[in-house]
Design a protein around this motif. Structure first.
Motif, PDB file in Angstrom:
ATOM      1  N   TYR A   1       0.814  -1.223   0.000  1.00  0.00           N
ATOM      2  CA  TYR A   1       0.000   0.000   0.000  1.00  0.00           C
ATOM      3  C   TYR A   1       0.845   1.270   0.000  1.00  0.00           C
ATOM      4  CZ  TYR A   1       1.335  -0.802   4.860  1.00  0.00           C
ATOM      5  OH  TYR A   1       2.055  -1.070   5.993  1.00  0.00           O
ATOM      6  N   CYS A   2       2.162   1.131   0.156  1.00  0.00           N
ATOM      7  CA  CYS A   2       2.941   2.284   0.616  1.00  0.00           C
ATOM      8  C   CYS A   2       3.617   3.097  -0.484  1.00  0.00           C
ATOM      9  CB  CYS A   2       3.982   1.842   1.638  1.00  0.00           C
ATOM     10  SG  CYS A   2       4.753   3.259   2.459  1.00  0.00           S
TER      11      CYS A   2
ATOM     12  N   ALA B   1       9.211   7.602  10.069  1.00  0.00           N
ATOM     13  CA  ALA B   1      10.391   7.404   9.223  1.00  0.00           C
ATOM     14  C   ALA B   1      10.184   6.163   8.358  1.00  0.00           C
ATOM     15  CB  ALA B   1      11.637   7.231  10.089  1.00  0.00           C
TER      16      ALA B   1
ATOM     17  N   TRP C   1      11.670   3.606   7.467  1.00  0.00           N
ATOM     18  CA  TRP C   1      12.725   2.643   7.794  1.00  0.00           C
ATOM     19  C   TRP C   1      12.114   1.275   8.011  1.00  0.00           C
ATOM     20  CZ3 TRP C   1      14.831   6.181  12.255  1.00  0.00           C
ATOM     21  CH2 TRP C   1      15.680   7.161  11.708  1.00  0.00           C
TER      22      TRP C   1
ATOM     23  N   LEU D   1       8.896   4.240  13.517  1.00  0.00           N
ATOM     24  CA  LEU D   1      10.217   4.151  12.888  1.00  0.00           C
ATOM     25  C   LEU D   1      10.520   2.747  12.387  1.00  0.00           C
ATOM     26  CD1 LEU D   1      12.055   5.919  15.907  1.00  0.00           C
ATOM     27  CD2 LEU D   1      11.140   7.085  13.894  1.00  0.00           C
TER      28      LEU D   1
ATOM     29  N   ASP E   1      -1.669  -3.666  10.786  1.00  0.00           N
ATOM     30  CA  ASP E   1      -2.150  -3.425   9.415  1.00  0.00           C
ATOM     31  C   ASP E   1      -3.359  -4.258   9.006  1.00  0.00           C
ATOM     32  OD1 ASP E   1      -0.617  -1.276   8.729  1.00  0.00           O
ATOM     33  OD2 ASP E   1       0.970  -2.436   7.785  1.00  0.00           O
TER      34      ASP E   1
ATOM     35  N   ARG F   1       6.199  -8.051  13.864  1.00  0.00           N
ATOM     36  CA  ARG F   1       5.383  -6.896  14.295  1.00  0.00           C
ATOM     37  C   ARG F   1       5.069  -7.020  15.789  1.00  0.00           C
ATOM     38  NH1 ARG F   1       6.168  -2.736  11.048  1.00  0.00           N
ATOM     39  NH2 ARG F   1       4.309  -1.466  11.207  1.00  0.00           N
TER      40      ARG F   1
ATOM     41  N   ILE G   1      -5.245  -0.955   8.428  1.00  0.00           N
ATOM     42  CA  ILE G   1      -5.793  -0.319   7.229  1.00  0.00           C
ATOM     43  C   ILE G   1      -6.929  -1.206   6.729  1.00  0.00           C
ATOM     44  CG2 ILE G   1      -5.242   0.563   4.936  1.00  0.00           C
ATOM     45  CD1 ILE G   1      -2.297   0.376   5.576  1.00  0.00           C
TER      46      ILE G   1
ATOM     47  N   ASN H   1      -7.232   3.227   9.552  1.00  0.00           N
ATOM     48  CA  ASN H   1      -6.949   3.913   8.290  1.00  0.00           C
ATOM     49  C   ASN H   1      -7.789   3.310   7.177  1.00  0.00           C
ATOM     50  OD1 ASN H   1      -4.238   5.503   8.843  1.00  0.00           O
ATOM     51  ND2 ASN H   1      -3.960   3.466   9.765  1.00  0.00           N
ATOM     52  N   ALA H   2      -8.301   4.157   6.294  1.00  0.00           N
ATOM     53  CA  ALA H   2      -8.850   3.656   5.028  1.00  0.00           C
ATOM     54  C   ALA H   2      -7.701   3.737   4.042  1.00  0.00           C
ATOM     55  CB  ALA H   2     -10.001   4.539   4.577  1.00  0.00           C
ATOM     56  N   LEU H   3      -7.547   2.713   3.219  1.00  0.00           N
ATOM     57  CA  LEU H   3      -6.438   2.742   2.266  1.00  0.00           C
ATOM     58  C   LEU H   3      -6.519   3.997   1.404  1.00  0.00           C
ATOM     59  CD1 LEU H   3      -4.045   1.300   0.750  1.00  0.00           C
ATOM     60  CD2 LEU H   3      -5.773   0.535  -0.880  1.00  0.00           C
ATOM     61  N   VAL H   4      -5.383   4.689   1.316  1.00  0.00           N
ATOM     62  CA  VAL H   4      -5.239   5.742   0.315  1.00  0.00           C
ATOM     63  C   VAL H   4      -4.512   5.052  -0.836  1.00  0.00           C
ATOM     64  CG1 VAL H   4      -4.252   8.013  -0.179  1.00  0.00           C
ATOM     65  CG2 VAL H   4      -4.981   7.466   2.162  1.00  0.00           C
TER      66      VAL H   4
ATOM     67  N   ILE I   1      -2.384   4.351  -3.791  1.00  0.00           N
ATOM     68  CA  ILE I   1      -1.260   5.117  -4.333  1.00  0.00           C
ATOM     69  C   ILE I   1      -0.877   4.570  -5.707  1.00  0.00           C
ATOM     70  CG2 ILE I   1       1.139   5.851  -3.920  1.00  0.00           C
ATOM     71  CD1 ILE I   1      -0.390   6.727  -1.526  1.00  0.00           C
TER      72      ILE I   1
ATOM     73  N   LEU J   1       1.485  11.635   5.970  1.00  0.00           N
ATOM     74  CA  LEU J   1       2.937  11.503   5.817  1.00  0.00           C
ATOM     75  C   LEU J   1       3.335  11.981   4.418  1.00  0.00           C
ATOM     76  CD1 LEU J   1       3.545   8.071   7.609  1.00  0.00           C
ATOM     77  CD2 LEU J   1       4.227  10.308   8.448  1.00  0.00           C
TER      78      LEU J   1
HETATM   79  N1  SAM Z   1       8.006   2.454   8.349  1.00  0.00           N
HETATM   80  C1  SAM Z   1       7.288   2.350   9.569  1.00  0.00           C
HETATM   81  C2  SAM Z   1       6.363   1.163   9.606  1.00  0.00           C
HETATM   82  O1  SAM Z   1       5.970   0.662   8.553  1.00  0.00           O
HETATM   83  O2  SAM Z   1       6.021   0.753  10.699  1.00  0.00           O
HETATM   84  C3  SAM Z   1       6.507   3.598   9.911  1.00  0.00           C
HETATM   85  C4  SAM Z   1       5.802   4.418   8.852  1.00  0.00           C
HETATM   86  S1  SAM Z   1       4.415   3.628   8.040  1.00  0.00           S
HETATM   87  C5  SAM Z   1       4.132   4.734   6.718  1.00  0.00           C
HETATM   88  C6  SAM Z   1       3.083   3.849   9.196  1.00  0.00           C
HETATM   89  C7  SAM Z   1       1.725   3.270   8.847  1.00  0.00           C
HETATM   90  O3  SAM Z   1       1.053   4.100   7.908  1.00  0.00           O
HETATM   91  C8  SAM Z   1       1.670   1.907   8.192  1.00  0.00           C
HETATM   92  O4  SAM Z   1       1.797   0.869   9.111  1.00  0.00           O
HETATM   93  C9  SAM Z   1       0.286   1.899   7.582  1.00  0.00           C
HETATM   94  O5  SAM Z   1      -0.649   1.336   8.459  1.00  0.00           O
HETATM   95  C10 SAM Z   1      -0.003   3.387   7.345  1.00  0.00           C
HETATM   96  N2  SAM Z   1      -0.078   3.663   5.906  1.00  0.00           N
HETATM   97  C11 SAM Z   1       0.972   3.746   5.075  1.00  0.00           C
HETATM   98  N3  SAM Z   1       0.565   3.973   3.798  1.00  0.00           N
HETATM   99  C12 SAM Z   1      -0.790   4.026   3.835  1.00  0.00           C
HETATM  100  C13 SAM Z   1      -1.791   4.217   2.826  1.00  0.00           C
HETATM  101  N4  SAM Z   1      -1.467   4.369   1.555  1.00  0.00           N
HETATM  102  N5  SAM Z   1      -3.084   4.228   3.206  1.00  0.00           N
HETATM  103  C14 SAM Z   1      -3.398   4.053   4.520  1.00  0.00           C
HETATM  104  N6  SAM Z   1      -2.500   3.873   5.493  1.00  0.00           N
HETATM  105  C15 SAM Z   1      -1.209   3.844   5.162  1.00  0.00           C
END
Ligand code: SAM
Ligand code: DTB
Ligand code: SF4
Length: 323
Positions: free
Chosen positions: A64-65, A105, A107, A137, A161, A179, A198, A228-231, A233, A297
Protein backbone atom coordinates in the motif's frame (compact mmCIF):
# COMPACT_ATOMS: atom_id res chain seq x y z
CA UNK A 1 -18.30 -11.39 27.14
CA UNK A 2 -14.71 -12.46 27.49
CA UNK A 3 -13.14 -14.81 30.01
CA UNK A 4 -10.28 -14.01 32.39
CA UNK A 5 -6.97 -15.17 30.91
CA UNK A 6 -3.83 -16.43 32.55
CA UNK A 7 -2.70 -12.94 33.61
CA UNK A 8 -6.14 -11.91 34.82
CA UNK A 9 -7.01 -9.78 31.83
CA UNK A 10 -10.18 -10.24 29.81
CA UNK A 11 -9.74 -12.44 26.76
CA UNK A 12 -12.23 -12.12 23.99
CA UNK A 13 -13.18 -15.12 21.89
CA UNK A 14 -13.13 -14.95 18.11
CA UNK A 15 -16.87 -15.66 18.17
CA UNK A 16 -17.51 -12.72 20.48
CA UNK A 17 -15.61 -10.34 18.19
CA UNK A 18 -17.36 -11.78 15.12
CA UNK A 19 -20.81 -11.39 16.67
CA UNK A 20 -20.11 -7.80 17.70
CA UNK A 21 -18.76 -6.92 14.26
CA UNK A 22 -21.73 -8.33 12.33
CA UNK A 23 -24.49 -6.73 14.41
CA UNK A 24 -27.05 -4.51 12.66
CA UNK A 25 -25.28 -1.17 12.18
CA UNK A 26 -27.63 0.83 14.46
CA UNK A 27 -27.18 -1.63 17.33
CA UNK A 28 -23.43 -1.54 16.80
CA UNK A 29 -23.22 2.26 16.85
CA UNK A 30 -25.57 2.48 19.85
CA UNK A 31 -23.55 0.01 21.88
CA UNK A 32 -20.25 1.63 20.93
CA UNK A 33 -21.53 5.11 21.67
CA UNK A 34 -22.72 4.06 25.14
CA UNK A 35 -19.37 2.52 25.96
CA UNK A 36 -17.59 5.56 24.58
CA UNK A 37 -19.53 7.91 26.87
CA UNK A 38 -18.79 5.77 29.92
CA UNK A 39 -15.03 6.06 29.38
CA UNK A 40 -14.45 9.35 27.57
CA UNK A 41 -15.76 12.89 27.56
CA UNK A 42 -18.48 13.14 24.95
CA UNK A 43 -17.82 15.56 22.07
CA UNK A 44 -14.11 15.63 22.83
CA UNK A 45 -11.70 14.85 19.99
CA UNK A 46 -7.92 14.74 20.18
CA UNK A 47 -6.13 16.57 17.39
CA UNK A 48 -2.79 15.06 16.36
CA UNK A 49 -0.23 16.05 13.76
CA UNK A 50 1.98 13.80 11.67
CA UNK A 51 5.34 14.62 10.18
CA UNK A 52 7.43 12.46 7.90
CA UNK A 53 10.95 13.04 9.26
CA UNK A 54 12.53 10.61 6.79
CA UNK A 55 10.63 10.09 3.57
CA UNK A 56 10.84 7.36 0.92
CA UNK A 57 13.50 4.90 -0.17
CA UNK A 58 12.19 2.19 2.16
CA UNK A 59 13.47 -1.37 1.54
CA UNK A 60 10.18 -3.00 2.63
CA UNK A 61 7.48 -4.16 0.18
CA UNK A 62 4.26 -3.03 1.93
CA UNK A 63 1.86 -3.16 -1.03
CA UNK A 64 0.00 0.00 0.00
CA UNK A 65 2.94 2.28 0.62
CA UNK A 66 4.07 5.33 -1.34
CA UNK A 67 7.48 5.14 0.34
CA UNK A 68 8.61 1.66 -0.67
CA UNK A 69 11.65 2.13 -2.93
CA UNK A 70 10.63 -0.73 -5.21
CA UNK A 71 7.42 0.94 -6.47
CA UNK A 72 7.37 3.95 -8.77
CA UNK A 73 5.08 6.26 -6.86
CA UNK A 74 6.57 9.68 -7.49
CA UNK A 75 7.58 10.10 -3.83
CA UNK A 76 11.18 11.30 -3.72
CA UNK A 77 13.51 9.83 -1.12
CA UNK A 78 14.96 12.33 1.36
CA UNK A 79 17.46 12.03 4.13
CA UNK A 80 16.31 12.68 7.68
CA UNK A 81 15.18 16.24 8.49
CA UNK A 82 17.26 18.42 10.80
CA UNK A 83 16.26 18.53 14.48
CA UNK A 84 15.51 22.30 14.33
CA UNK A 85 13.23 21.90 11.36
CA UNK A 86 11.27 19.13 13.05
CA UNK A 87 10.90 21.15 16.26
CA UNK A 88 9.61 24.09 14.23
CA UNK A 89 6.94 21.82 12.70
CA UNK A 90 6.03 20.59 16.17
CA UNK A 91 5.71 24.16 17.47
CA UNK A 92 3.47 25.07 14.52
CA UNK A 93 1.33 22.00 15.19
CA UNK A 94 1.01 22.97 18.85
CA UNK A 95 0.09 26.55 17.93
CA UNK A 96 -2.59 25.17 15.60
CA UNK A 97 -4.12 23.18 18.49
CA UNK A 98 -2.50 19.72 18.25
CA UNK A 99 -1.75 17.92 21.50
CA UNK A 100 0.08 14.97 20.00
CA UNK A 101 2.92 14.98 17.48
CA UNK A 102 3.87 11.84 15.60
CA UNK A 103 7.12 11.52 13.66
CA UNK A 104 7.34 8.86 10.95
CA UNK A 105 10.39 7.40 9.22
CA UNK A 106 10.43 5.16 6.16
CA UNK A 107 12.72 2.64 7.79
CA UNK A 108 12.49 -1.13 8.05
CA UNK A 109 13.99 -0.88 11.52
CA UNK A 110 15.84 1.52 13.78
CA UNK A 111 19.63 1.36 13.65
CA UNK A 112 21.91 2.62 16.41
CA UNK A 113 23.47 5.45 14.44
CA UNK A 114 23.54 9.24 14.10
CA UNK A 115 20.01 9.33 12.67
CA UNK A 116 18.69 7.62 15.79
CA UNK A 117 20.64 10.08 17.98
CA UNK A 118 18.84 12.86 16.12
CA UNK A 119 15.46 11.22 16.67
CA UNK A 120 16.27 11.11 20.40
CA UNK A 121 16.90 14.88 20.30
CA UNK A 122 13.62 15.43 18.44
CA UNK A 123 11.73 13.40 21.04
CA UNK A 124 13.30 15.42 23.88
CA UNK A 125 12.42 18.68 22.16
CA UNK A 126 8.78 17.80 21.41
CA UNK A 127 8.30 16.39 24.89
CA UNK A 128 9.59 19.66 26.36
CA UNK A 129 6.83 21.50 24.45
CA UNK A 130 4.21 19.65 26.48
CA UNK A 131 2.82 17.55 23.65
CA UNK A 132 2.38 13.80 23.64
CA UNK A 133 5.21 12.65 21.43
CA UNK A 134 4.88 9.59 19.25
CA UNK A 135 7.24 7.93 16.74
CA UNK A 136 6.81 5.34 14.05
CA UNK A 137 10.22 4.15 12.89
CA UNK A 138 9.73 0.48 12.02
CA UNK A 139 11.10 -2.42 14.06
CA UNK A 140 12.67 -1.64 17.40
CA UNK A 141 14.80 -3.60 19.90
CA UNK A 142 14.14 -3.49 23.62
CA UNK A 143 17.22 -1.34 24.29
CA UNK A 144 16.23 1.17 21.59
CA UNK A 145 12.76 1.34 23.12
CA UNK A 146 14.34 2.11 26.52
CA UNK A 147 16.40 4.92 24.99
CA UNK A 148 13.27 6.45 23.47
CA UNK A 149 11.45 6.13 26.78
CA UNK A 150 14.27 7.92 28.60
CA UNK A 151 14.11 10.73 26.04
CA UNK A 152 10.43 11.20 26.89
CA UNK A 153 8.64 9.25 24.15
CA UNK A 154 4.98 8.86 25.08
CA UNK A 155 3.81 6.42 22.39
CA UNK A 156 5.18 4.24 19.62
CA UNK A 157 3.11 3.50 16.52
CA UNK A 158 3.53 0.07 14.99
CA UNK A 159 0.49 -1.14 13.07
CA UNK A 160 -0.59 -4.73 12.62
CA UNK A 161 -2.15 -3.43 9.41
CA UNK A 162 -4.42 -6.45 8.81
CA UNK A 163 -5.27 -9.93 10.11
CA UNK A 164 -2.49 -12.49 10.52
CA UNK A 165 -3.58 -14.64 7.57
CA UNK A 166 -3.87 -11.76 5.16
CA UNK A 167 -0.57 -10.20 6.23
CA UNK A 168 1.63 -12.09 3.77
CA UNK A 169 -0.59 -10.99 0.87
CA UNK A 170 0.35 -7.40 1.69
CA UNK A 171 3.90 -7.56 3.07
CA UNK A 172 6.49 -10.29 2.51
CA UNK A 173 9.67 -8.63 3.79
CA UNK A 174 8.71 -9.14 7.44
CA UNK A 175 6.27 -11.26 9.41
CA UNK A 176 3.34 -10.72 11.73
CA UNK A 177 5.51 -12.21 14.46
CA UNK A 178 8.14 -9.47 13.85
CA UNK A 179 5.38 -6.90 14.30
CA UNK A 180 4.20 -8.43 17.57
CA UNK A 181 7.78 -8.65 18.81
CA UNK A 182 8.35 -4.92 18.37
CA UNK A 183 5.05 -4.21 20.11
CA UNK A 184 6.30 -6.41 22.98
CA UNK A 185 9.59 -4.47 23.15
CA UNK A 186 7.68 -1.19 23.30
CA UNK A 187 5.46 -2.50 26.11
CA UNK A 188 8.48 -3.68 28.10
CA UNK A 189 9.98 -0.19 28.04
CA UNK A 190 6.80 1.38 29.43
CA UNK A 191 6.04 3.40 26.28
CA UNK A 192 2.38 3.23 25.32
CA UNK A 193 1.48 1.31 22.18
CA UNK A 194 -0.34 2.77 19.21
CA UNK A 195 -1.33 -0.03 16.84
CA UNK A 196 -4.10 -0.42 14.32
CA UNK A 197 -4.51 -1.10 10.67
CA UNK A 198 -5.79 -0.32 7.23
CA UNK A 199 -9.03 -1.43 5.62
CA UNK A 200 -9.41 -1.73 1.88
CA UNK A 201 -6.35 -3.89 1.23
CA UNK A 202 -8.45 -6.66 -0.32
CA UNK A 203 -9.04 -8.37 3.03
CA UNK A 204 -12.26 -10.12 4.09
CA UNK A 205 -14.43 -9.31 7.11
CA UNK A 206 -12.81 -12.33 8.79
CA UNK A 207 -9.36 -10.71 8.33
CA UNK A 208 -10.60 -7.47 9.88
CA UNK A 209 -12.07 -9.43 12.78
CA UNK A 210 -8.75 -11.28 13.19
CA UNK A 211 -6.89 -8.00 13.51
CA UNK A 212 -9.34 -6.62 16.09
CA UNK A 213 -9.15 -9.93 17.96
CA UNK A 214 -5.35 -9.73 18.13
CA UNK A 215 -5.31 -6.07 19.21
CA UNK A 216 -7.99 -6.50 21.88
CA UNK A 217 -6.25 -9.58 23.31
CA UNK A 218 -2.76 -8.05 23.65
CA UNK A 219 -1.67 -8.46 27.28
CA UNK A 220 -2.02 -4.68 27.60
CA UNK A 221 -4.58 -3.21 25.22
CA UNK A 222 -3.11 -0.50 22.97
CA UNK A 223 -3.48 3.03 24.30
CA UNK A 224 -4.28 4.07 20.73
CA UNK A 225 -5.73 2.31 17.68
CA UNK A 226 -5.57 4.11 14.34
CA UNK A 227 -8.14 2.98 11.78
CA UNK A 228 -6.95 3.91 8.29
CA UNK A 229 -8.85 3.66 5.03
CA UNK A 230 -6.44 2.74 2.27
CA UNK A 231 -5.24 5.74 0.32
CA UNK A 232 -4.65 4.00 -3.02
CA UNK A 233 -1.26 5.12 -4.33
CA UNK A 234 -0.46 5.05 -8.05
CA UNK A 235 2.48 2.78 -8.76
CA UNK A 236 1.82 0.40 -5.82
CA UNK A 237 0.32 -3.08 -6.24
CA UNK A 238 -2.86 -1.78 -4.55
CA UNK A 239 -3.28 1.25 -6.82
CA UNK A 240 -6.62 0.03 -8.19
CA UNK A 241 -8.25 -0.94 -4.91
CA UNK A 242 -11.81 0.32 -4.50
CA UNK A 243 -12.35 2.99 -1.85
CA UNK A 244 -13.90 1.58 1.34
CA UNK A 245 -17.40 2.67 2.29
CA UNK A 246 -18.18 4.63 5.42
CA UNK A 247 -20.10 1.63 6.79
CA UNK A 248 -16.92 -0.42 6.74
CA UNK A 249 -15.08 2.32 8.66
CA UNK A 250 -17.96 2.59 11.14
CA UNK A 251 -18.06 -1.16 11.70
CA UNK A 252 -14.32 -1.26 12.36
CA UNK A 253 -14.31 1.77 14.66
CA UNK A 254 -17.37 0.68 16.65
CA UNK A 255 -16.09 -2.86 17.19
CA UNK A 256 -12.70 -1.48 18.27
CA UNK A 257 -14.43 0.89 20.69
CA UNK A 258 -16.54 -1.86 22.28
CA UNK A 259 -13.56 -4.22 22.66
CA UNK A 260 -11.13 -1.52 23.84
CA UNK A 261 -13.22 0.96 25.85
CA UNK A 262 -10.35 3.12 27.16
CA UNK A 263 -8.32 3.25 23.95
CA UNK A 264 -8.06 6.33 21.76
CA UNK A 265 -9.60 5.25 18.45
CA UNK A 266 -8.22 7.41 15.66
CA UNK A 267 -10.02 8.16 12.44
CA UNK A 268 -6.78 8.26 10.45
CA UNK A 269 -6.02 8.06 6.70
CA UNK A 270 -8.91 8.51 4.31
CA UNK A 271 -10.67 11.56 5.79
CA UNK A 272 -10.07 13.68 2.70
CA UNK A 273 -12.66 11.66 0.77
CA UNK A 274 -15.19 11.66 3.63
CA UNK A 275 -17.99 14.16 4.10
CA UNK A 276 -18.59 15.74 7.51
CA UNK A 277 -21.68 13.52 7.85
CA UNK A 278 -19.56 10.42 7.28
CA UNK A 279 -16.94 11.57 9.79
CA UNK A 280 -19.73 12.28 12.30
CA UNK A 281 -20.90 8.68 12.00
CA UNK A 282 -17.34 7.61 12.81
CA UNK A 283 -17.30 9.86 15.91
CA UNK A 284 -20.67 8.44 17.01
CA UNK A 285 -19.19 4.97 16.57
CA UNK A 286 -16.44 5.88 19.05
CA UNK A 287 -13.63 7.52 17.14
CA UNK A 288 -12.18 10.30 19.30
CA UNK A 289 -9.16 11.53 17.44
CA UNK A 290 -8.11 12.83 14.05
CA UNK A 291 -4.89 13.79 12.30
CA UNK A 292 -4.94 17.46 11.38
CA UNK A 293 -2.90 19.44 8.90
CA UNK A 294 -2.97 19.36 5.14
CA UNK A 295 -0.63 16.37 4.89
CA UNK A 296 -0.50 12.96 6.56
CA UNK A 297 2.94 11.50 5.82
CA UNK A 298 3.02 11.80 2.03
CA UNK A 299 -0.67 12.16 1.08
CA UNK A 300 -3.11 15.06 1.44
CA UNK A 301 -5.49 15.52 4.38
CA UNK A 302 -8.28 18.07 5.01
CA UNK A 303 -6.78 21.51 5.77
CA UNK A 304 -7.01 23.31 9.09
CA UNK A 305 -9.93 25.52 8.00
CA UNK A 306 -12.07 22.57 6.98
CA UNK A 307 -11.45 20.84 10.31
CA UNK A 308 -12.06 24.02 12.25
CA UNK A 309 -15.41 24.39 10.50
CA UNK A 310 -16.24 20.79 11.34
CA UNK A 311 -15.35 21.35 15.02
CA UNK A 312 -17.60 24.43 15.13
CA UNK A 313 -20.47 22.77 13.29
CA UNK A 314 -20.45 19.68 15.50
CA UNK A 315 -19.54 21.65 18.67
CA UNK A 316 -16.55 19.42 19.27
CA UNK A 317 -13.91 20.33 21.84
CA UNK A 318 -10.21 19.48 21.54
CA UNK A 319 -8.93 16.94 24.03
CA UNK A 320 -5.98 18.08 26.17
CA UNK A 321 -2.65 16.23 26.14
CA UNK A 322 -1.88 13.44 28.67
CA UNK A 323 -5.50 13.09 29.75
N1 SAM B 1 8.01 2.45 8.35
C1 SAM B 1 7.29 2.35 9.57
C2 SAM B 1 6.36 1.16 9.61
O1 SAM B 1 5.97 0.66 8.55
O2 SAM B 1 6.02 0.75 10.70
C3 SAM B 1 6.51 3.60 9.91
C4 SAM B 1 5.80 4.42 8.85
S1 SAM B 1 4.41 3.63 8.04
C5 SAM B 1 4.13 4.73 6.72
C6 SAM B 1 3.08 3.85 9.20
C7 SAM B 1 1.73 3.27 8.85
O3 SAM B 1 1.05 4.10 7.91
C8 SAM B 1 1.67 1.91 8.19
O4 SAM B 1 1.80 0.87 9.11
C9 SAM B 1 0.29 1.90 7.58
O5 SAM B 1 -0.65 1.34 8.46
C10 SAM B 1 0.00 3.39 7.35
N2 SAM B 1 -0.08 3.66 5.91
C11 SAM B 1 0.97 3.75 5.07
N3 SAM B 1 0.57 3.97 3.80
C12 SAM B 1 -0.79 4.03 3.83
C13 SAM B 1 -1.79 4.22 2.83
N4 SAM B 1 -1.47 4.37 1.56
N5 SAM B 1 -3.08 4.23 3.21
C14 SAM B 1 -3.40 4.05 4.52
N6 SAM B 1 -2.50 3.87 5.49
C15 SAM B 1 -1.21 3.84 5.16
C1 DTB C 1 -1.36 5.44 11.11
O1 DTB C 1 -1.95 4.40 11.38
N1 DTB C 1 -1.72 6.27 10.14
C2 DTB C 1 -0.78 7.36 10.01
C3 DTB C 1 0.14 7.14 11.23
N2 DTB C 1 -0.30 5.88 11.75
C4 DTB C 1 1.60 7.12 11.06
C5 DTB C 1 -0.10 7.34 8.68
C6 DTB C 1 -1.06 7.35 7.51
C7 DTB C 1 -0.27 7.43 6.26
C8 DTB C 1 -1.14 7.58 5.05
C9 DTB C 1 -0.36 7.55 3.80
C10 DTB C 1 0.64 8.65 3.64
O2 DTB C 1 0.34 9.84 3.90
O3 DTB C 1 1.73 8.35 3.14
FE1 SF4 D 1 8.45 1.17 4.63
FE2 SF4 D 1 6.69 1.62 6.60
FE3 SF4 D 1 6.06 2.11 4.00
FE4 SF4 D 1 6.28 -0.40 4.83
S1 SF4 D 1 4.78 1.11 5.55
S2 SF4 D 1 7.16 0.47 2.93
S3 SF4 D 1 7.94 -0.24 6.31
S4 SF4 D 1 7.58 3.15 5.21
Amino acid sequence: MGVRGLFNYIMYSKKHVTDLYHQPIMDLIFQASNIHRQHHTANEIQVCTLLSIKTGGCPEDCAYCSQAARYHTGVKAHKILAVDEVLQHAQNAKDAGSTRFCMGAAWREVRDNKDFDNVIEMVKGVNAMGMEVCCTLGMLTESQAHKLKEAGLYAYNHNLDTGEEHYEEVITTRTYKDRLETIGNVQKSGISVCSGGIIGLGETDADRIDMLFTLANLNIQPESVPVNALVAIEGTPLENQKRVSVWEMVRMIATARILMPKTMVRLSAGRLEMTIEEQTLCFMAGANSIFAGDKLLTTPNPDQNQDQQMFELLQLTPRPAFK
